[in-house]
Design an enzyme around this catalytic site. Sequence first.
Site, PDB file in Angstrom:
ATOM      1  N   CYS A 787       0.831  -1.212   0.000  1.00 33.19           N
ATOM      2  CA  CYS A 787       0.000   0.000   0.000  1.00 33.19           C
ATOM      3  C   CYS A 787       0.858   1.252   0.000  1.00 33.19           C
ATOM      4  CB  CYS A 787      -0.913   0.015   1.223  1.00 33.19           C
ATOM      5  SG  CYS A 787      -2.126  -1.324   1.224  1.00 33.19           S
ATOM      6  N   PHE A 788       2.024   1.149   0.654  1.00 31.83           N
ATOM      7  CA  PHE A 788       2.886   2.328   0.804  1.00 31.83           C
ATOM      8  C   PHE A 788       4.137   2.246  -0.063  1.00 31.83           C
ATOM      9  CE2 PHE A 788       0.784   1.327   4.876  1.00 31.83           C
ATOM     10  CZ  PHE A 788      -0.053   2.425   4.960  1.00 31.83           C
TER      11      PHE A 788
END
Length: 821
Positions: A787-788
């Site tokens: 996600c990051f």
Amino acid sequence: MTRLLTSLDSSPSHRSSSSDSQKRKLDGNGDEDLLPMMKRPKVSAKSLNRSESTRLQVLVRMMSGGKTIVIQADKNDTVEQLHHRIELKTKIPKEHCLVYQGKQLRLGHYLSDYSIEQDSSLHLRALKITKHPFAWELADNILEAVSRMLRGDLSVSVSDILVTFFVVSKKFRGEYLEIFLSSSVPAALVKLYASSLEINKSCAERSIKLVFDKCIELHDDQRRCFLPIVLEFFRLLRKVCPRNELYVSCRNTLGSVLELVYSSDESRSSLLSIGDEIFPCLKDLVKLMVKQLVDDDDDDNSGPCSCDVQKLSSFWQPLSYSIQNQAKLFTPIALPLQKDVLGKLYHVFGELLNAMGKGMLRLESLLARGGAVTAQYSQYLAILKIVSSMSELYQGGEERVAMLLSSRKASFGALILKFTKRGEDDDHQWIFKYKEATTFESRRHLAMLLFPDVEEDYGEMHEMLIDRSNLLAESFEYITEASAKELHGGLFMQFKNEEATGPGVLREWFYLLCQEIFNPHNTLFTRSDDDFRRFSPNPASKVDPLHPDYFEFTGRVIALALMHKVQVGVLFDRVFFLQLTGKNIGLEDIKDTDRIMYNSCKQILEMDPECFDSEAGLGLTFVSETEVLGKRKTKELLKGGKSIAVNSKNREQYVNLLIRHRFATLVSEQVKQFSQGFSDILVDTASFFKRLYVEDFDCMLGGGDNLISIDDWKAHTEYNGFKKTDRQIRWFWKILKKMTEEERRSVLFFWTSTRFIPVEGFRGLSSKLYIYRLHEGKDHLPTSHTCFYRLCLPKYPKIALMEQRLRLIAKDHVSSSFGQR
């Protein structure tokens, strides 16, 4: 003497004629009740001797504020007798009425019934406009007040009478405004404004602005009634003061009213004859635009004002309508031009086009120096839209605009990216007339405006919990059962028995799902022979009774992937893309889709005519033979096609029908269902695919087709717990350079859930990439937070151990989710 209230018909002294009956009917629709009338006794011969005390001198003002005449009369005269004297003196027939203090005088009654005194003023009106005598009286009062002010009498107030006029006009708005205009009140007020006395000028200005204010205050449908009045003020003020604030205020009000009229189909007919009238407004505004666009030496020049551009548009639309609808069939005209509005407008078009060229050149120079597009350029697209519309009136006009925009492609694209927003009323369709002058970034931007904003509020998202082992079936259920509105809020995705959630998991789901949907074993799509990533609908998909639903589902999935800016690595065949745009498919379009059929059709078209028509020819008829799941099917391309031979004269028709049948007819239902599903996700009815080229769609859905650049990758990566000079970081990039392209993509997928990067490279990702130090065992496998965009590496003691671990996660079965969080 007893006074009795009687009706007009009961008066013994009144004998109605047909004209009198018409008057009574009109009077009955008036503003106020008539004065009570007295039933008079018969008058003896002796009483007819008039005394000096009953003699009258009355002033009779002609229609619409015309000249005033003096008439001698007697209080015992009837109104009809007074009419007769007026007719003898003015030759004006009786088909008119007299009005005194707002009341219409009846022919059969006496002057004394109305208490008419010496030197009273009466007004002569035409019968067809006498149903509002009070309105005429007020209009005359305004004229009289203006006349007195011009003679130096400052005791009167024009504004007060105007206020009264508009207060009482509410019931009969349009009819009162006709009286206002017919009475020449606008001319009188402008004449007062032209007075040399400042107090007169000030009074007139307040009064005229009061009229404009009353116009703006009204609802749209009522405001349209003001068009003739505002237009009249505009004509008069343009002669008296074409440069001052009052004229500009009038011009702006006129623009607002014209905009309303143009927006109403019912009212547009009133615009057909006013082209000459409103052209000066457009010319004035264009002159202002040109100055603002060209004058780059003025430090205070902030570019064209949005208000001025809006007014320019409000004048241009009705002017264009007027020009094009005066002729039943308008065609663009060629030079030389006649000296009418079209001729004058051509020069205005040229001036504005040239000024836009200079403004865009200045912007392009700014961009080349690394500058940004500022608010100074915010109105350029709106002006270009008007210029484009003007160009339609002239032969070669659109080509001139296209030439300018093509030469200023960088600035045109920058303007589109900066100043076209989601949810605007403007549909931007005019831009696609000049599609070749746009950049990929600007076309992609305009296409993405058709999607809703992705919600960041998890409460608004459509939640899915998917079992990896049943990915396609469960995804189908979640997506098809959801409403379009639910999907517009975005997706929240989680795999069963896994803790990971967020954008990284969603990207992975999109990629894995598309691998399943476009797997040729599912018979939904066929893979191109030349490019394993390129697909088109499979005619054999009809063997599955659910295939229409699956194509609609696929349309939704592809649209959702685009909405979430996920490159799934799937490309559409050119033929499939053209079907989605609604275009016909030609021979060259199938070249990469079916090379065998392309070569066969090419041979048919290029074969020598004599040889083709000879007995040794191909012996073709108008039928198509296709093979679906091992079964051959024959379909006539024309009625009775089996008996129609293909020859050198009809072979082109045969090829076109053959291509249409194979690449359009056989998969028309699949394309329709896909389009329906795709459209479900859009928030605008405009065609998404018509805004793009097939190459654009490739880049948006499949990412760039270049090999991954390690240098670009490294330039967009930052570190936490490591420094870029650490040996582990140097080892990492050295190992990636040794890997194959597929291994690199697998590492990237493990890191980000993205196997295909945007066409711009790593800068096109939503975030930079990060390498974090993992403080656990030095021999552990890497982990990731997709996600990051975060890769977590242990501090490996040796390069060989790092390479062994990285090559392990580069394997397909490992890079998909293993070690991810």
